[in-house]
Design a protein around this motif. Structure first.
Motif, PDB file in Angstrom:
ATOM      1  N   LYS A  46      41.068 -35.560 -41.082  1.00 51.15           N
ATOM      2  CA  LYS A  46      40.793 -36.378 -42.260  1.00 51.15           C
ATOM      3  C   LYS A  46      40.389 -35.491 -43.430  1.00 51.15           C
ATOM      4  O   LYS A  46      39.608 -34.554 -43.262  1.00 51.15           O
ATOM      5  N   SER A  47      40.892 -35.825 -44.585  1.00 50.56           N
ATOM      6  CA  SER A  47      40.526 -35.073 -45.776  1.00 50.56           C
ATOM      7  C   SER A  47      39.118 -35.451 -46.203  1.00 50.56           C
ATOM      8  O   SER A  47      38.723 -36.621 -46.104  1.00 50.56           O
ATOM      9  N   PRO A  48      38.326 -34.499 -46.687  1.00 54.80           N
ATOM     10  CA  PRO A  48      36.986 -34.831 -47.193  1.00 54.80           C
ATOM     11  C   PRO A  48      37.084 -35.832 -48.331  1.00 54.80           C
ATOM     12  O   PRO A  48      38.037 -35.827 -49.115  1.00 54.80           O
ATOM     13  N   THR A  49      36.108 -36.705 -48.419  1.00 60.49           N
ATOM     14  CA  THR A  49      36.114 -37.742 -49.451  1.00 60.49           C
ATOM     15  C   THR A  49      35.150 -37.436 -50.589  1.00 60.49           C
ATOM     16  O   THR A  49      35.141 -38.155 -51.580  1.00 60.49           O
ATOM     17  N   GLU A  50      34.338 -36.410 -50.438  1.00 57.73           N
ATOM     18  CA  GLU A  50      33.374 -36.052 -51.473  1.00 57.73           C
ATOM     19  C   GLU A  50      33.571 -34.595 -51.870  1.00 57.73           C
ATOM     20  O   GLU A  50      34.043 -33.777 -51.068  1.00 57.73           O
ATOM     21  N   PRO A  51      33.189 -34.247 -53.091  1.00 60.92           N
ATOM     22  CA  PRO A  51      33.279 -32.841 -53.506  1.00 60.92           C
ATOM     23  C   PRO A  51      32.391 -31.959 -52.630  1.00 60.92           C
ATOM     24  O   PRO A  51      31.328 -32.382 -52.180  1.00 60.92           O
ATOM     25  N   ASP A  52      32.855 -30.782 -52.381  1.00 63.74           N
ATOM     26  CA  ASP A  52      32.100 -29.826 -51.566  1.00 63.74           C
ATOM     27  C   ASP A  52      30.904 -29.314 -52.373  1.00 63.74           C
ATOM     28  O   ASP A  52      31.077 -28.673 -53.406  1.00 63.74           O
ATOM     29  N   PRO A  53      29.671 -29.568 -51.919  1.00 59.21           N
ATOM     30  CA  PRO A  53      28.510 -29.119 -52.690  1.00 59.21           C
ATOM     31  C   PRO A  53      28.110 -27.680 -52.410  1.00 59.21           C
ATOM     32  O   PRO A  53      27.171 -27.169 -53.030  1.00 59.21           O
ATOM     33  N   ASP A  54      28.774 -27.035 -51.468  1.00 52.20           N
ATOM     34  CA  ASP A  54      28.387 -25.670 -51.106  1.00 52.20           C
ATOM     35  C   ASP A  54      28.746 -24.666 -52.182  1.00 52.20           C
ATOM     36  O   ASP A  54      29.607 -24.910 -53.034  1.00 52.20           O
ATOM     37  N   ASP A 109      20.550 -23.184 -39.071  1.00 53.05           N
ATOM     38  CA  ASP A 109      20.059 -24.559 -39.053  1.00 53.05           C
ATOM     39  C   ASP A 109      19.649 -25.005 -40.451  1.00 53.05           C
ATOM     40  O   ASP A 109      19.932 -26.134 -40.863  1.00 53.05           O
ATOM     41  N   ASN A 110      18.975 -24.138 -41.171  1.00 49.51           N
ATOM     42  CA  ASN A 110      18.484 -24.452 -42.515  1.00 49.51           C
ATOM     43  C   ASN A 110      18.857 -23.319 -43.464  1.00 49.51           C
ATOM     44  O   ASN A 110      18.039 -22.434 -43.723  1.00 49.51           O
ATOM     45  N   PRO A 111      20.073 -23.324 -43.974  1.00 49.90           N
ATOM     46  CA  PRO A 111      20.485 -22.257 -44.892  1.00 49.90           C
ATOM     47  C   PRO A 111      19.597 -22.230 -46.129  1.00 49.90           C
ATOM     48  O   PRO A 111      19.139 -23.278 -46.599  1.00 49.90           O
ATOM     49  N   PRO A 112      19.295 -21.046 -46.656  1.00 44.95           N
ATOM     50  CA  PRO A 112      18.517 -20.966 -47.895  1.00 44.95           C
ATOM     51  C   PRO A 112      19.198 -21.748 -49.015  1.00 44.95           C
ATOM     52  O   PRO A 112      20.424 -21.733 -49.134  1.00 44.95           O
ATOM     53  N   LYS A 113      18.394 -22.445 -49.799  1.00 46.01           N
ATOM     54  CA  LYS A 113      18.945 -23.253 -50.875  1.00 46.01           C
ATOM     55  C   LYS A 113      19.724 -22.380 -51.850  1.00 46.01           C
ATOM     56  O   LYS A 113      19.228 -21.357 -52.317  1.00 46.01           O
ATOM     57  N   GLY A 114      20.942 -22.794 -52.144  1.00 44.22           N
ATOM     58  CA  GLY A 114      21.777 -22.059 -53.087  1.00 44.22           C
ATOM     59  C   GLY A 114      22.508 -20.880 -52.492  1.00 44.22           C
ATOM     60  O   GLY A 114      23.310 -20.240 -53.180  1.00 44.22           O
ATOM     61  N   ALA A 115      22.248 -20.576 -51.211  1.00 46.56           N
ATOM     62  CA  ALA A 115      22.939 -19.446 -50.587  1.00 46.56           C
ATOM     63  C   ALA A 115      24.410 -19.778 -50.399  1.00 46.56           C
ATOM     64  O   ALA A 115      24.761 -20.912 -50.047  1.00 46.56           O
TER      65      ALA A 115
END
Length: 993
Positions: free
Chosen positions: A153-161, A265-271
């Motif tokens: 399935k194609s993603p339905t939302e923009p990738d926020p990464d 598990d918890n990537p640094p914010k903005g990394a």
């Protein structure tokens, strides 16, 4: 603990359980697991459905070559990714995964009806079925195809990464950190060389991580790997895990995709999630090893049927038995070691079925000691089981005769058809491959880049041979850099050498018509499909590939190409090299769009480029406009001025005394080398041979169609160096065009092209006092020999500069180029020196007005892609005596020289009104609609001459000088007289100061 997980076994952390979900059900794995290993540890083999027949599929490998176990993964809001290989995706807490290509669920999939009707979907069925009746296409075929197309399935939302990119220069790049790669790095790291070692896996060690019993230099394999990696770190070697070499390009440019945070598990914010590396290496060593081939037999695609090496990896690396009662079908020694390892770890191996009549005595003895039944000279004729293999049927084979078979119960089947060197990256370089008849595979042959291939990648087998070859390859790479070193020596105990034989498809003892032996697991391509394609006229392997879709899955044929080739060659009665090999193209494995985009997304999708002088312009009230990717000062209004008033003031100040303009955005390209003048002669319409160093010339660039592509003033700084300027928006296009011709049409020319647009800040000075103001600031120029259209390297205001005497305004003019870091310093110095002359900064709008008054064109505004030099009145810029240049032949085409072409002329309105740019032009405003349009307005400005001016392209415009044309406008029709494009100083008297 699962009965398939061995306590304390493997390289996973048994003290760190990790929970995840698969199809909504929660499972527990361990830190260090892949999704596939965690599912297998829980006894789950069914992981997906195939594309065409929706057949049940399980993991067949343990690495990036996996064609079956493709899943959707979700890492939080908007972070959904389809077609992730479960064998590569590392486990992380809370990871949500789901199977693909099924409905309503994985175990009961309605789409499996296709499997029942498989006879309707044979090779080429698209081409045959959809040809008749044609009326069915729109109403039936196309909607069905669109509904069934795609996998996942194609993603339905923009990738926020976030994604990142970097460049790297290194002396030696080694791809693959198995035994050959580590040995190569140890050799290459000598003499202080900068060495980079990359591997796509989370840990380095390659096959040694799956063979802990091997001893190297008296140490167990894992201890040896850890020690050698420590040595490499101490030597300054750059070690990069989770980094896939996705493409090998010209001049040793290698693209790497590094996974940074997917395992956290918890990537640094903005990394960043991934980073794309563009690596330029002096030498490259490819130590990518080999890929195990599946065997082709009826039912070889059921969940639980996997490669023997994969089972070994799951056992030793992850501590997972893929089954408690495995069977083995093989034609190569390596699968025997997998059987032994499983047996030694509690599995009851049902049988080792080997297609060869005999094997090495030590292998037979190893099986006897472990109580494993051995069936030499046998094959697997079919398998049974709906959602997982339950049994196999083994039968003796003598030549083409298949004897009476028997059923052997098992909960998984390990297969090995030998090994294929991984040569995808090498093939990217257009290096040639040679067929090795002894091993029935392609091996690297002629090289086109500075690279070495080491270890199993060139057909070697056994750790001692691979280590020695890796060390030799590293030493050769070091010698290629002109450095000395010595080759490492390694001693290996418990080595596992091996040999084998190759097969096409294995025979069956059942109904041969119903047997389906799969080659491409993802696309459901069978051996019969390949043979059918040959019968229906496909002779090239590329045609067979497209007719059957073999090798077009996400694994890009890593597991299917050689088997498909062998069967096609057999069907054609030819040797494999006569049939050929399909082309391997980047990327090596599927790569996210985000990694390719890097920083170029959202607000940074297209960066706003600013010149070094931009801060001064902003501080002094400039109004800006976008030009290509640049932010440029449009005009500099004073209090109470609108745009019209500000531009008129700037124009008059420049014409009266002195104006200063930031021209840093002009494209700049250095053309250097012994053949630079010949290259310029071929690219541009003008002649360049007799242009003396220290002089400039207007250059006109055409496309092959003879239409104007770009223009600019070009200075010859020395016999073998040209400073080429282009339009602001055309810089990248012109450089690309030049590189295209240099690399593909004229590779014999000794020329280097370098983009220097951002290296130089450029300040233009124009006006009657420009020379007077500039002279005292310049050193190194003989003003008695520096007329209009001259250039020199000198110093200006104490700064190193390239000085050009030229004009885009019709006034005395100069362009001063200094290194970008000095641009603002130069600007401020010139502003200070110009105070006595009432120096006036001006923007792009004033520049447009001044150039239009002189009839100087702007490519892309006064041309539209269909304008030739003759149409623009620039025939004087064509070297009449030149034998050839880009576009020359097109200039003599009948339609190019025909009368009635649109030609660039000037316009003066009868009532002194301003025309709209883009307005259409007619000869008779009273003609019935739709009217005959004969041209359009390209440029229109209020001028310093007391009336508006305009330029336009009009059919047969040169023959209509003095005639009146009509321009319909929203508020009425305007009359205008056709004139010359030169409105100001037609005799160029102002340039002679």
């Amino acid at each position: 603990m699962s009965r398939y997980r061995i306590p304390g076994k493997g390289r996973v952390d048994h003290s760190a359980p990790v929970s995840f979900t698969f199809d909504g059900k929660t499972y527990r794995g361990l830190r260090g697991d892949s999704v596939a290993s965690a599912l297998l540890a829980n006894g789950v083999h069914l992981m997906g459905r195939s594309f065409k027949y929706h057949r049940p599929r399980g993991a067949v490998s343990a690495g990036s070559e996996e064609p079956n176990a493709l899943i959707g993964t979700s890492r939080g809001a908007g972070r959904f990714e389809p077609n992730t290989r479960a064998t590569v995706q590392e486990l992380r807490a809370g990871l949500v995964t789901e199977s693909q290509n099924k409905w309503p669920n994985l175990s009961f999939d309605v789409g499996a009806i296709n499997d029942r009707a498989y006879m309707l979907f044979s090779a080429g069925f698209y081409y045959k079925t959809f040809m008749w009746p044609k009326s069915f296409w729109d109403k039936i075929y196309e909607p069905v195809i669109r509904g069934a197309a795609g996998l996942g399935k194609s993603p339905t939302e923009p990738d926020p990464d976030h994604y990142a990119s970097r460049y790297l220069h290194t002396d030696v790049l080694i791809v693959g950190a198995g035994p050959a790669g580590i040995a190569a790095a140890l050799s290459a790291a000598q003499s202080g060389a900068d060495v980079t070692l990359v591997d796509e896996n989370p840990e380095m060690g390659g096959s040694l991580l799956s063979d802990p019993a091997v001893q190297i230099d008296g140490k167990p394999a894992w201890d040896w790997v850890e020690g050698q990696l420590g040595r490499l770190r101490a030597a300054g070697v750059r070690l990069m895990t989770r980094t896939t070499a996705i493409g090998y390009y010209h001049q040793n440019m290698v693209g790497l995709c590094q996974r940074l945070t997917d395992h956290l598990d918890n990537p640094p914010k903005g990394a960043p999630r991934e980073r794309m590396w563009r690596v330029r290496a002096g030498q490259v060593v490819l130590a990518q090893g080999a890929l195990e081939k599946p065997l082709v037999f009826d039912g070889n695609d059921r969940p639980g049927v996997m490669l023997a090496s994969a089972a070994q990896t799951y056992l030793h690396k992850y501590g997972v038995k893929v089954g408690n009662n495995p069977a083995v079908i093989t034609s190569h020694d390596s699968a025997w070691y997998a059987a032994f390892d499983l047996s030694d770890n509690g599995a009851k191996v049902a049988a080792i079925i080997d297609t060869r009549d005999s094997v090495r005595p030590d292998l037979a003895e190893g099986a006897r000691k472990r109580g494993i039944e051995v069936l030499n000279g046998h094959t697997v004729t079919t398998t049974k089981g709906r959602l997982r293999v339950k049994s196999v049927r083994a039968a003796p084979v003598r030549g083409t005769h298949v004897g009476t078979g028997r059923s052997i119960p098992c909960d998984c089947l390990l297969m090995s058809g030998g090994w294929t060197p991984s040569l995808h990256l090498f093939s990217h370089t257009k290096g040639s491959l040679a067929w090795d008849g002894a091993s029935n595979t392609f091996l690297p042959d002629r090289k086109t880049e500075e690279c070495e291939i080491a270890g199993a990648g060139r057909g070697l087998w056994g750790y001692e041979a691979v280590l020695a070859d890796g060390a030799a390859a590293g030493l050769r790479a070091l010698e290629g850099l002109g450095r000395a070193g010595h080759e490492g020596r390694f001693t290996v105990a418990n080595d596992r050498p091996g040999t084998g034989v190759s097969h096409t498809e294995l025979p069956t003892d059942g109904n041969a018509g119903k047997a389906r032996a799969f080659i491409d697991f993802q696309n459901d391509v069978t051996a019969k499909d390949i043979r059918l394609a040959v019968r229906e006229g496909m002779r090239s392997i590329e045609h067979v590939k497209r007719y059957t879709t073999n090798g077009m899955a996400t694994d890009q044929g890593k597991m299917s190409n050689i088997n498909g080739l062998m069967i096609a060659a057999d069907a054609l009665g030819k040797q494999p090299p006569q049939v050929g090999l399909t082309t391997f193209r980047p990327p090596y494995t599927p790569t996210s769009f985000g990694a390719f985009c890097g920083y170029l997304r959202g607000e940074t999708f297209q960066l706003t480029r600013k010149t070094p002088i931009d801060p001064w312009a902003e501080a002094n009230g400039a109004v800006f406009e976008p030009v290509a990717q640049w932010r440029r000062a449009w005009y500099f209004p004073k209090p109470g001025e609108d745009m019209h008033a500000a531009v008129l003031r700037e124009c008059k100040a420049t014409r009266a005394s002195l104006g200063i303009f930031d021209a840093s955005t002009l494209g700049k390209i250095e053309v250097a080398g012994p053949d630079a003048v010949e290259f310029m002669n071929r690219m541009y319409t003008n002649p360049w041979t007799k242009l003396a160093p220290g002089r400039c010339r207007y250059g006109l660039l055409l496309g092959e169609d003879g239409f104007i592509r770009d223009d600019g003033v070009i200075g010859r700084l020395s016999p073998d160096l040209f400073h080429v300027t282009t339009t602001t928006g055309g810089a990248a296009r012109v450089l690309t065009m030049m590189e295209d011709y240099l690399q593909t049409e004229w590779p014999e020319l000794d020329v280097w092209l370098t983009s220097t647009t951002e290296q130089w800040a450029t300040v233009a000075l124009n006006g009657p006092n420009a020379l007077t103001m500039l002279k005292p600031l310049v050193e190194g120029v003989n003003w008695d020999d520096f007329p209009h259209m001259s250039c020199a390297e000198c110093t200006v205001a104490g700064l190193p500069a390239r000085l050009f005497r030229l004009s885009f305004t019709g006034e005395v003019g100069f362009e001063v180029n200094v290194p970008a870091r000095h641009g603002l310093t130069l600007w401020k110095a010139l502003m200070e020196a110009g105070k006595p002359y009432d120096i006036c900064p001006y923007g792009t709008e004033t520049m447009h007005v001044l150039r239009a008054e002189k009839g100087y064109i702007i490519v892309g505004q006064d041309t539209d892609g269909t304008v030739t030099p003759a149409d623009a009145g620039l025939e004087w810029a064509i070297g009449k005596a030149k034998k050839d240049f880009v576009g020359k032949r097109s200039l003599s085409r009948p339609d190019i020289v025909a009368k009635g072409r649109k030609q660039l002329v000037g316009l003066l309105t009868e009532d002194g009104s301003l025309l709209q740019e883009g307005a259409q032009i007619v000869l008779d405003p009273n003609q019935p609609k739709p009217m005959k349009m004969v041209g359009h307005v390209t440029s229109s400005y209020q001028s310093t001459m007391g009336h508006p001016i305009a330029m336009a392209v009009i059919e047969g415009g040169f023959d209509k000088m003095g005639e009146t044309v009509f321009i319909p406008m929203p508020d009425g029709v305007r009359k205008a007289k056709i004139t010359s494009t030169v409105f100001y100083d037609p005799q160029n008297e102002r340039l002679k100061a």
